[in-house]
Design an enzyme around this catalytic site. Structure first.
Site, PDB file in Angstrom:
ATOM      1  N   ARG A 131      -7.627  60.769 -10.620  1.00 22.69           N
ATOM      2  CA  ARG A 131      -7.475  61.182 -12.018  1.00 22.69           C
ATOM      3  C   ARG A 131      -6.380  62.241 -12.098  1.00 22.69           C
ATOM      4  NH1 ARG A 131     -12.780  62.916 -15.073  1.00 22.69           N
ATOM      5  NH2 ARG A 131     -12.622  64.694 -13.668  1.00 22.69           N
TER       6      ARG A 131
ATOM      7  N   THR B 288      -4.194  64.990 -17.726  1.00 22.44           N
ATOM      8  CA  THR B 288      -4.518  63.991 -18.764  1.00 22.44           C
ATOM      9  C   THR B 288      -5.878  63.331 -18.536  1.00 22.44           C
ATOM     10  OG1 THR B 288      -3.560  62.186 -17.479  1.00 22.44           O
ATOM     11  CG2 THR B 288      -2.050  63.410 -18.929  1.00 22.44           C
TER      12      THR B 288
ATOM     13  N   ASP C 269     -17.230  68.023  -7.317  1.00 27.48           N
ATOM     14  CA  ASP C 269     -16.271  66.970  -6.964  1.00 27.48           C
ATOM     15  C   ASP C 269     -16.837  66.159  -5.787  1.00 27.48           C
ATOM     16  OD1 ASP C 269     -12.813  66.654  -7.045  1.00 27.48           O
ATOM     17  OD2 ASP C 269     -14.045  65.645  -5.539  1.00 27.48           O
TER      18      ASP C 269
ATOM     19  N   ASP D 270     -14.549  65.700  -2.604  1.00 25.52           N
ATOM     20  CA  ASP D 270     -14.436  66.922  -1.793  1.00 25.52           C
ATOM     21  C   ASP D 270     -15.720  67.193  -1.025  1.00 25.52           C
ATOM     22  OD1 ASP D 270     -11.824  67.464  -2.469  1.00 25.52           O
ATOM     23  OD2 ASP D 270     -12.347  68.753  -4.155  1.00 25.52           O
TER      24      ASP D 270
HETATM   25  C1  PRP Z   1     -13.491  61.049  -9.109  1.00 17.22           C
HETATM   26  C2  PRP Z   1     -14.629  60.055  -8.920  1.00 17.22           C
HETATM   27  C3  PRP Z   1     -14.205  58.908  -9.784  1.00 17.22           C
HETATM   28  C4  PRP Z   1     -13.497  59.580 -10.930  1.00 17.22           C
HETATM   29  C5  PRP Z   1     -14.437  59.604 -12.101  1.00 17.22           C
HETATM   30  O1  PRP Z   1     -12.427  60.713  -8.339  1.00 17.22           O
HETATM   31  O2  PRP Z   1     -14.857  59.702  -7.588  1.00 17.22           O
HETATM   32  O3  PRP Z   1     -13.346  57.986  -9.138  1.00 17.22           O
HETATM   33  O4  PRP Z   1     -13.222  60.927 -10.509  1.00 17.22           O
HETATM   34  O5  PRP Z   1     -13.792  60.107 -13.204  1.00 17.22           O
HETATM   35  P1  PRP Z   1     -13.478  59.229 -14.499  1.00 17.22           P
HETATM   36  O6  PRP Z   1     -14.714  58.474 -14.821  1.00 17.22           O
HETATM   37  O7  PRP Z   1     -13.149  60.294 -15.527  1.00 17.22           O
HETATM   38  O8  PRP Z   1     -12.302  58.356 -14.207  1.00 17.22           O
HETATM   39  P2  PRP Z   1     -11.096  61.626  -8.239  1.00 17.22           P
HETATM   40  O9  PRP Z   1     -10.099  61.239  -9.285  1.00 17.22           O
HETATM   41  O10 PRP Z   1     -11.507  63.069  -8.229  1.00 17.22           O
HETATM   42  O11 PRP Z   1     -10.461  61.185  -6.874  1.00 17.22           O
HETATM   43  P3  PRP Z   1     -11.044  61.345  -5.385  1.00 17.22           P
HETATM   44  O12 PRP Z   1     -12.216  60.407  -5.257  1.00 17.22           O
HETATM   45  O13 PRP Z   1      -9.891  60.933  -4.543  1.00 17.22           O
HETATM   46  O14 PRP Z   1     -11.449  62.779  -5.182  1.00 17.22           O
HETATM   47  N1  URA Z   2     -15.285  63.334 -10.526  1.00 15.05           N
HETATM   48  C1  URA Z   2     -16.130  64.065  -9.757  1.00 15.05           C
HETATM   49  O1  URA Z   2     -16.052  64.015  -8.515  1.00 15.05           O
HETATM   50  N2  URA Z   2     -17.043  64.826 -10.354  1.00 15.05           N
HETATM   51  C2  URA Z   2     -17.160  64.903 -11.704  1.00 15.05           C
HETATM   52  O2  URA Z   2     -18.032  65.634 -12.198  1.00 15.05           O
HETATM   53  C3  URA Z   2     -16.257  64.157 -12.482  1.00 15.05           C
HETATM   54  C4  URA Z   2     -15.350  63.360 -11.868  1.00 15.05           C
END
Ligand code: PRP
Ligand code: URA
Length: 210
Positions: free
Chosen positions: A105, A109, A201, A204
């Site tokens: 994400r 935005t 997160d 993480d």
């Molecule tokens: C997180 C999570 C989802 C997304 C959810 O990933 O694992 O993929 O956010 O958010 P949304 O419903 O608003 O799209 P992130 O973008 O943090 O990437 P990562 O898994 O690489 O940490």
């Molecule tokens: N992605 C995450 O990992 N946690 C949240 O709460 C939202 C998006």
């Protein structure tokens, strides 16, 4: 709640999610809990997957029984955090092929950006379980499912551990044909697009990157 959304209301899941949310839960336990909750969810999400008849010889007689064809299911984790759920499905259906869709994400935005897509051959004929622990705005799930539909996939199930109502609303509006399995429905998103009360997160916490 729409009829194609399944929210688990199970004491075992509530117990495990309460530990997941705790900021003092370390990476190893967090990873194990994500897997365990996914396995429990998979039992329900597999309902309706087609079985094929097979003849089985018991010690006493020949009988017609029903099995899941080995090639019938694929798992598609949304990278990164979705990777944490793959073993949870494999524990009960070890022959499922795995495709990967990479999304992150944009922090400003909140729009998902696709950076990787590698799917198993013949995915269009399989029941595909898209897995991502967090369904926040729903943008990542919507785009991942768009990518699968573009490749001809027809039977898609979405599994998330925690969802915000905003994410469920957006996902079911964009993809009313997709059944959504969510272990826990949370209250709302904050101004940064994080789920409240949530667990922070997920990527993480799974991989120890912060
Ligand atoms: C997180 C999570 C989802 C997304 C959810 O990933 O694992 O993929 O956010 O958010 P949304 O419903 O608003 O799209 P992130 O973008 O943090 O990437 P990562 O898994 O690489 O940490
Ligand atoms: N992605 C995450 O990992 N946690 C949240 O709460 C939202 C998006």
């Amino acid at each position: 709640m729409q009829s194609n959304v399944f929210i688990f209301d199970h004491p075992l899941i509530k117990h495990k999610v309460s530990i997941l949310r705790d900021k003092n839960t370390g990476m190893k336990e967090f990873r194990e809990l994500i897997e365990e909750i996914t396995t429990i969810m998979t039992y329900e999400a597999m309902r309706g997957v087609k079985l094929v008849p097979v003849e089985v010889e018991t010690p006493l007689e020949t009988t017609v029984q029903y099995r899941l064809p080995e090639e019938s299911v694929a798992i598609v984790p949304i990278l990164r955090a979705g990777l944490g759920m793959v073993n949870g499905v494999h524990r009960v259906f070890p022959t499922a092929r795995v495709g990967h869709i990479g999304m992150y994400r944009d922090e400003q935005t909140l729009e998902p950006q696709e950076y990787y897509c590698k799917l198993p051959e013949g995915i269009e004929g399989k029941t595909v379980f898209v897995v991502d622990p967090m369904l926040a705005t729903g943008g990542s799930a919507i785009d991942a499912i768009n990518a699968l539909k573009k490749r001809g996939v027809k039977e898609i199930k979405m599994m998330s551990i925690i969802a915000a109502p905003e994410g469920i609303e957006a996902l079911t509006r964009a993809h009313p044909d997709v059944t959504v399995y969510v272990s826990t429905l949370d209250r709302c998103l904050n101004e940064h697009g994080y789920i409240l009360p949530g667990l922070g997160d997920a990527g993480d916490r799974l991989f120890g990157t912060k």
